[in-house]
Design an enzyme around this catalytic site. Structure first.
Site, PDB file in Angstrom:
ATOM      1  N   HIS A 243      47.901  36.963  41.905  1.00  0.00           N
ATOM      2  CA  HIS A 243      48.907  37.831  42.533  1.00  0.00           C
ATOM      3  C   HIS A 243      49.954  38.314  41.557  1.00  0.00           C
ATOM      4  CE1 HIS A 243      47.153  36.773  46.278  1.00  0.00           C
ATOM      5  NE2 HIS A 243      47.250  35.504  45.964  1.00  0.00           N
ATOM      6  N   ARG A 244      49.830  37.873  40.309  1.00  0.00           N
ATOM      7  CA  ARG A 244      50.873  38.239  39.372  1.00  0.00           C
ATOM      8  C   ARG A 244      50.910  39.750  39.171  1.00  0.00           C
ATOM      9  NH1 ARG A 244      50.159  34.278  35.322  1.00  0.00           N
ATOM     10  NH2 ARG A 244      51.212  32.818  36.676  1.00  0.00           N
TER      11      ARG A 244
END
Lengths: 340, 632
Positions: free
Chosen positions: A280-281
């Protein structure tokens, strides 16, 4: 040796992506750094070192070894907590710095170690800070980051992830804030970078030598003029540098007011899913980058164009890839998702 | 330092991992938890957030930890000031009654992890260091996190974690948006964000505390024990550890639900955490163990019959007469040529460039890793080696054997501390004598050097052989990439051998070179081996402490002698003998196929003192095994 200064950042020709990525990290220290990849002699290191002249001063607790932010008590070191619990600490303005981590650095110099002098003089066990302490709220620069020893990479990863350096070694038990913008440069032909470390960089840019004949000639001319008489050259660029500092300071002031609508968040998620990036970065970095771009641009509502510009910098190194597969981000795919 | 951190309750889309953490915190007998997940899935954020849920101790083990801080050491300060010999507790002591948290556990030294896990199991340990001898008790829960892309744990280490859970990367927009929104809010104002989640956090804390109260009263009936045995038998796990962990985890699940008895669904749920990392394939499908050096592969009777296509090919190969080596070998082989022109575009000079066949199979190979004769330089993941330089991770201190400049001050201090009351100090707080000096023992992960020596002659181009060879090397490069090895490549064809790629860390670059490697011409095997010796000498000059691994890929059919009129095969055997004397780990991969084999590569392997493998017997699982072995 007297240092007359560095080559002015604003006098660097071309390399727009690199310059932009660096400036974004100055405007927003929580962005997460940039990895600059390219062949030798493409002004990678020059640009990073030149950045030092543009760094704005920020408020620091007087006498704090980690230059804590007087307003951000959530991220204070133990010493500040002890001294100023419930009180307003004395503050001073100190410029942000570029702290260099040499590739040959040993682990104890990076994380800090037992203060030998205090031990011998006073028989006291105390902590001597390392590079990560200097790096707190500054830019941590690693040249040839792909050649860094694995165990130094391990400790970097840990601090970069948590913003805290935890030391449990040589009789010392200590932890302190270590939030830094990681800036790395590397020549990919000399070796790969560990995927985990790669992912820690918010942005990545590729730089190549200037292909345009006239521009190339201008690069060389400026370099020669600078070497011939640095002081005169710096004086010529003084105004341009000052203007750049003002632009950065304006953006810093505007950044807290920038917001992203749900539509923009959805767009970031769509992009990540469509391009198949890990974790999700990417989404988070995409939005943070877009917000910072908006601030530099002078508006407070993130637009599609901000996202598009952010994608260029935040996505290329995150494509889900197996080693050796060409990782070419197709900007057509990005555009397709954005313009849908 | 105080850590506020992201609130546990605010972690989005990780219900399973959250549940596993709660189980681990409720019941230490469930054997702790390993959280594994791709980068950027928030696994560390979640695991660290658990800290605020308990009022028990929480110790973090950084990967840079030294043994004195992990296990405890003499308190030098107390010794100097009061002449007391007192134990300064280590992290495992400080974690007593609480949690020992290890981030990036797969990067921690394996021996340290093993000690930690042993102490966790037995609840006690003996400390013998710095003149202190003590038996101590400590009980803690291990909570560890790892990113599998940077290397996995050995199966024996995995087995010792009671539970295992993976954090997924979420693929739906709504969840991803929520995550981004929350992270941004958190970063903007941590205090405010934590406050907005305080109710949820309090509720979880309460639930946890209540479950811990109930836990001692949760009964386990014989029927449930039997059911748990059914699960573990089905999963074919080793030993009985899993049974205990399964029941204890199920008890925690019941306690969290507020029940004092187990239901089958508790066990079913617990199995999802306790079994996945210890499941094994049923024994009959386990692959054969790696072969010994030089032994021919066993006849593969237990394998399925080849698919019709392969049968056809085998019959097909009966037709052309087996070739012995002649000067015109590749040019005259009409059939090969025909195959080539059909399958691959050919360049004017008769050269060709084959793509890598990535579906290729490798045989079981076993390369004896070089004995660690001396300290090794280099950085990489493969082997842990002690270093003599001031580089590498400081592991422990020892009495210096020779004069040292790499002094371990902490250990020196501890050694000097007990005597301070009796020594003349000249105004210093401390008098250190020569006998107190301790030096640092450092350890460095070193990657191996792999030197590929590839036969690129015309015979290799025939029948897609080169495609297969490239596929094999490609696979090995993949592993090398992950282990941060260095690779070099030599190719021999026509009348000479060339260094296609000097030893480099850029495996990506190696792959590109490999992809564009042309084949065609005679087989100057002797020259290839001669060049190999050159390169080996160069490696030694740069770094006398590295033993490279040599992989020779050829059919052994030498056709070009060193000097005109010489005997190509005899020349090659002579060079092979010379390389063999170096005592390096070498593997020969024999690409010879067809009905009648000359077995020259096998002979070559014997001369070189090398492991021998026939390429057509290679299989993917074997490949993994080889590399794990070499990596030891």
């Amino acid at each position: 040796m007297k240092r007359t200064g560095t080559f002015p950042f604003t006098a660097i020709i071309g390399q727009e992506d690199m310059k932009k990525a660096l400036v974004l990290n100055v405007v927003n220290p929580r962005l997460g750094g940039v990895l600059i990849q390219g062949e030798k002699g493409t002004a990678k290191s020059t640009a990073v070192r030149a950045l030092a002249d543009l760094l704005p001063p920020r408020s620091c607790v007087v006498g704090c070894r980690f230059h804590d932010d007087p307003k951000d008590s959530a991220n204070w070191c133990d010493e500040c907590h002890e001294k100023y619990d419930g009180k307003e600490p004395e503050a001073e303005l100190l410029p942000m710095k570029v702290v260099e981590l040499p590739v040959s650095a040993t682990e104890d110099r990076v994380v800090g170690t037992l203060d030998i002098e205090a031990a011998i003089r006073e028989g006291k066990r105390s902590f001597e800070t390392g590079i990560l302490a200097d790096a707190n709220r500054n830019i941590l620069y690693v040249d040839e980051i792909n050649l860094l020893d694995d165990h130094v990479v391990d400790v970097l990863l840990d601090s970069a992830a948590m913003g805290i350096n935890t030391v449990e070694r040589e009789g010392i038990s200590y932890s302190h804030p270590a939030r830094f913008s990681l800036v790395g440069t590397m020549n990919p032909e000399e070796g790969d970078i560990r995927p985990q470390l790669l992912d820690r960089f918010a942005l990545s840019v590729y730089v190549a030598g200037e292909k345009d004949l006239d521009k190339r000639a201008e690069v060389i001319k400026r370099r020669l003029r600078y070497e011939d008489d640095p002081e005169k050259f710096l004086a010529e660029w003084k105004d341009a540098q000052a203007e750049e500092v003002r632009r950065i300071e304006r953006a810093i002031r505007l950044l807290p007011q920038v917001t992203s609508s749900n539509d923009m968040l959805r767009l970031a998620a769509k992009l990540s899913i469509a391009l198949g990036v890990d974790g999700h970065r990417a989404d988070i970095v995409l939005i943070k980058t877009a917000e910072t771009i908006a601030a530099v641009d002078g508006h407070t509502e993130v637009t599609k164009e901000d996202i598009r510009a952010a994608a260029r910098l935040a996505l290329p190194h995150r494509m889900r890839r197996r080693p050796f597969e060409e990782q070419k981000l197709s900007f057509e795919d990005v555009d397709k998702v954005i313009d849908e | 330092m105080r850590r506020r951190g992201y609130p546990f309750a605010a972690a989005c889309g990780m219900e399973k991992a959250r549940e596993a953490i709660l189980i681990a915190l409720v019941n230490p007998h469930a054997g702790g938890l390993l959280v594994s997940g791709e980068k950027g899935t928030g696994k560390s954020t979640l695991a660290r957030a658990a800290r605020s849920l308990i009022d028990a101790p929480w110790s973090e083990v950084p990967v840079s930890v030294t043994e004195d801080r992990l296990f405890g050491s003499v308190d030098a300060e107390a010794a100097i000031k009061n002449g007391e010999r007192r134990l300064l507790p280590g992290l495992i002591d400080e974690a007593d009654g609480g949690v020992l948290y290890i981030d990036d556990v797969n990067l921690l030294r394996e021996d340290l992890l093993s000690s930690i896990l042993t102490i966790r199991e037995t609840g006690e340990y003996r400390l013998e260091r710095d003149g202190i001898s003590a038996s101590r008790e400590t009980h803690f829960t291990v909570l560890a996190v790892m990113a599998p892309e940077s290397g996995t744990l050995s199966s024996s280490a995995l087995d010792r974690f009671g539970m295992f859970v993976e954090t997924p990367s979420l693929d739906d927009e709504e969840n991803r948006m929520t995550i981004v929104r929350r992270v941004l809010d958190f970063e903007r104002d941590e205090k405010k964000f934590a406050a907005s989640w305080s109710e949820e956090t309090a509720a979880i804390k309460e639930k946890l505390a209540a479950a811990r109260d109930i836990l001692p009263n949760v009964e386990v009936t014989d029927a449930m024990i039997k059911l748990s045995a059914v699960y573990t038998l089905k999963a074919n796990v080793a030993g009985h550890r899993a049974d205990i962990y399964l029941i204890e985890a199920a008890r925690a699940i019941a306690a969290l639900a507020g029940r004092k008895y187990l239901l089958p669904k508790d066990l079913e749920r617990a199995a999802e955490f306790v079994l996945p990392h210890r499941m094994r394939k049923p024994p009959e499908s386990e692959a054969a163990p790696p072969e010994e050096n030089n032994a021919p592969p066993p006849p593969q009777t237990d394998k399925e019959p080849p698919p019709p296509e392969e049968m056809f090919n085998q019959q097909d190969e009966l037709t052309p007469p087996p070739r012995t080596d002649t000067e015109e070998h590749e040019g005259s082989d009409e059939r090969d040529k025909e195959d080539e022109s059909m399958a691959n575009p050919q360049t004017e000079s008769g050269e060709r460039v084959d793509a890598a066949d990535t579906r290729v199979k490798l045989p079981p190979m076993w390369i004896e890793p070089p004995k660690s004769r001396r300290p090794t330089k280099g950085s990489g993941k493969r082997s842990n080696t002690k270093t003599d330089e001031k580089q590498g991770r400081y592991v422990r201190a020892e009495l210096p054997r020779t004069k040292t400049s790499d002094i371990a001050f902490d250990a020196t201090l501890r050694a000097a501390a007990p005597y301070q009351r009796f020594r003349e100090k000249n105004g210093m707080a401390l008098a250190i004598r020569k006998e107190d000096i301790r030096s640092k023992v450092r350890e460095k992960r070193t990657g191996n050097i792999f030197l590929f020596v590839v036969d690129a002659s015309g015979s290799m181009g025939a029948r897609e052989r080169m495609k297969t060879v490239k596929g094999v090397i490609f696979k090995i490069l993949l592993e090398a990439y992950q282990k941060r090895d260095r690779v070099g490549m030599i190719a021999f064809r026509k009348s000479h051998a060339e260094v296609l790629l000097p030893v480099t860390r850029s495996v990506d670059f190696a792959q590109k070179k490999l992809a564009s490697m042309p084949t065609g011409g005679k087989t100057p095997l002797a020259k290839g081996l001669f060049k190999t010796e050159d390169v080996l000498d160069m490696i030694y000059r740069q770094d006398a402490q590295q033993d490279p691994v040599v992989l020779l890929i050829t059919d052994g059919r030498a056709t070009s002698p060193i000097e005109k009129g010489g005997d190509a095969v005899a020349d090659a055997m002579g060079e092979a003998t010379r390389i063999g004397k170096r005592g390096l780990p070498i593997a020969v991969i024999d690409t010879e196929n067809g009905f009648v084999k000359l077995g020259l590569a096998k002979k070559l392997a014997r001369e070189m003192n090398a492991a021998y493998f026939a390429m057509d017997k290679l299989d993917e699982d074997d490949l993994m095994r080889i590399w794990r072995r070499t990596a030891m």
